[in-house]
Scaffold this active site. Structure first.
Site, PDB file in Angstrom:
ATOM      1  CD  GLU A  49      32.394 -73.722  76.090  1.00 38.73           C
ATOM      2  OE1 GLU A  49      32.256 -74.616  75.232  1.00 38.73           O
ATOM      3  OE2 GLU A  49      33.476 -73.481  76.663  1.00 38.73           O
ATOM      4  CB  CYS A  58      32.949 -66.523  82.374  1.00 36.55           C
ATOM      5  SG  CYS A  58      34.165 -66.337  81.069  1.00 36.55           S
ATOM      6  CD  GLU A  60      35.003 -66.599  86.501  1.00 37.60           C
ATOM      7  OE1 GLU A  60      34.304 -67.148  85.622  1.00 37.60           O
ATOM      8  OE2 GLU A  60      36.238 -66.507  86.412  1.00 37.60           O
ATOM      9  CB  CYS A 103      35.272 -63.044  85.069  1.00 36.65           C
ATOM     10  SG  CYS A 103      34.170 -63.994  83.998  1.00 36.65           S
TER      11      CYS A 103
HETATM   12  N1  THU Z   1      35.874 -69.452  81.427  1.00 35.10           N
HETATM   13  C1  THU Z   1      35.158 -69.127  82.548  1.00 35.10           C
HETATM   14  O1  THU Z   1      34.052 -69.650  82.775  1.00 35.10           O
HETATM   15  N2  THU Z   1      35.691 -68.224  83.400  1.00 35.10           N
HETATM   16  C2  THU Z   1      36.889 -67.600  83.231  1.00 35.10           C
HETATM   17  O2  THU Z   1      37.222 -66.710  84.000  1.00 35.10           O
HETATM   18  C3  THU Z   1      37.791 -68.059  82.171  1.00 35.10           C
HETATM   19  C4  THU Z   1      37.155 -68.859  81.095  1.00 35.10           C
HETATM   20  C5  THU Z   1      35.304 -70.402  80.473  1.00 35.10           C
HETATM   21  C6  THU Z   1      34.878 -69.796  79.157  1.00 35.10           C
HETATM   22  C7  THU Z   1      34.912 -70.991  78.236  1.00 35.10           C
HETATM   23  O3  THU Z   1      33.659 -71.651  78.313  1.00 35.10           O
HETATM   24  C8  THU Z   1      35.975 -71.893  78.817  1.00 35.10           C
HETATM   25  O4  THU Z   1      36.247 -71.399  80.128  1.00 35.10           O
HETATM   26  C9  THU Z   1      37.276 -71.922  78.009  1.00 35.10           C
HETATM   27  O5  THU Z   1      37.723 -70.618  77.792  1.00 35.10           O
END
Ligand code: THU
Length: 152
Positions: A49, A58, A60, A103
């Site tokens: 983040e 994210c 993925e 993703c």
């Molecule tokens: N997030 C992912 O890492 N992958 C996804 O496919 C969905 C969301 C993360 C982004 C963010 O840091 C947290 O989950 C909350 O949305």
């Protein structure tokens, strides 16, 4: 769907381990992704983040960037994704976490290059609730390198 693979549980464990390395101080939601390559290697990523929230990466996406940078984008066989809120060193359970739309598209790039409609195992933070999909179910009628005439 009910299709599973022998790699499923090991891949989910690898994704859970990766989630422990998430940098998610804003959402508090830790996600791990594990990519199984054709040669059996597993490459992982976790969400990263940013204080400028929209810049978040994210799990993925982080994992696909790793395989692409190693020259392995055409070697993807299967994926597991785990997400949840931390509870000490573990993650709380709940519903399986689904990959976000961006993703799905990023996974599609690697899947098309790998000429495989990959299995995507979506798991809860504790790994007990799992739903398995083909990527084509998650992203039907995808746009990808084939649409640009780069692959058959
Ligand atoms: N997030 C992912 O890492 N992958 C996804 O496919 C969905 C969301 C993360 C982004 C963010 O840091 C947290 O989950 C909350 O949305």
């Amino acid at each position: 769907m009910t299709e599973t693979s022998n790699d499923r549980d090991a891949l989910i464990d690898a994704a859970r381990d990766a989630a422990s390395r998430a940098y998610a101080p804003y959402s508090g939601f830790h996600v791990g992704a594990a990519l199984l390559l054709r040669n059996g290697d597993v490459v992982t990523g976790a969400n990263v983040e940013n204080a400028s929230y929209g810049l978040t990466l994210c799990a993925e996406t982080a994992a696909v960037a790793k395989i692409a940078n190693e020259g392995w984008i055409g070697e993807l066989a299967e994926v597991a994704i785990v997400g949840g809120r931390p509870d000490g060193d573990a993650l709380l359970g709940g519903a399986p976490v689904n990959p976000c739309g961006r993703c799905r598209q990023i996974l599609n790039e690697a899947a098309e290059r790998s000429k495989t409609d990959i299995l995507v195992h979506c798991a809860s933070g504790d790994g007990t609730a799992v739903k398995t999909y083909r990527l084509s179910e998650l992203l039907p009628a995808a746009f990808g390198p084939k649409d640009l005439g780069l692959i058959d």
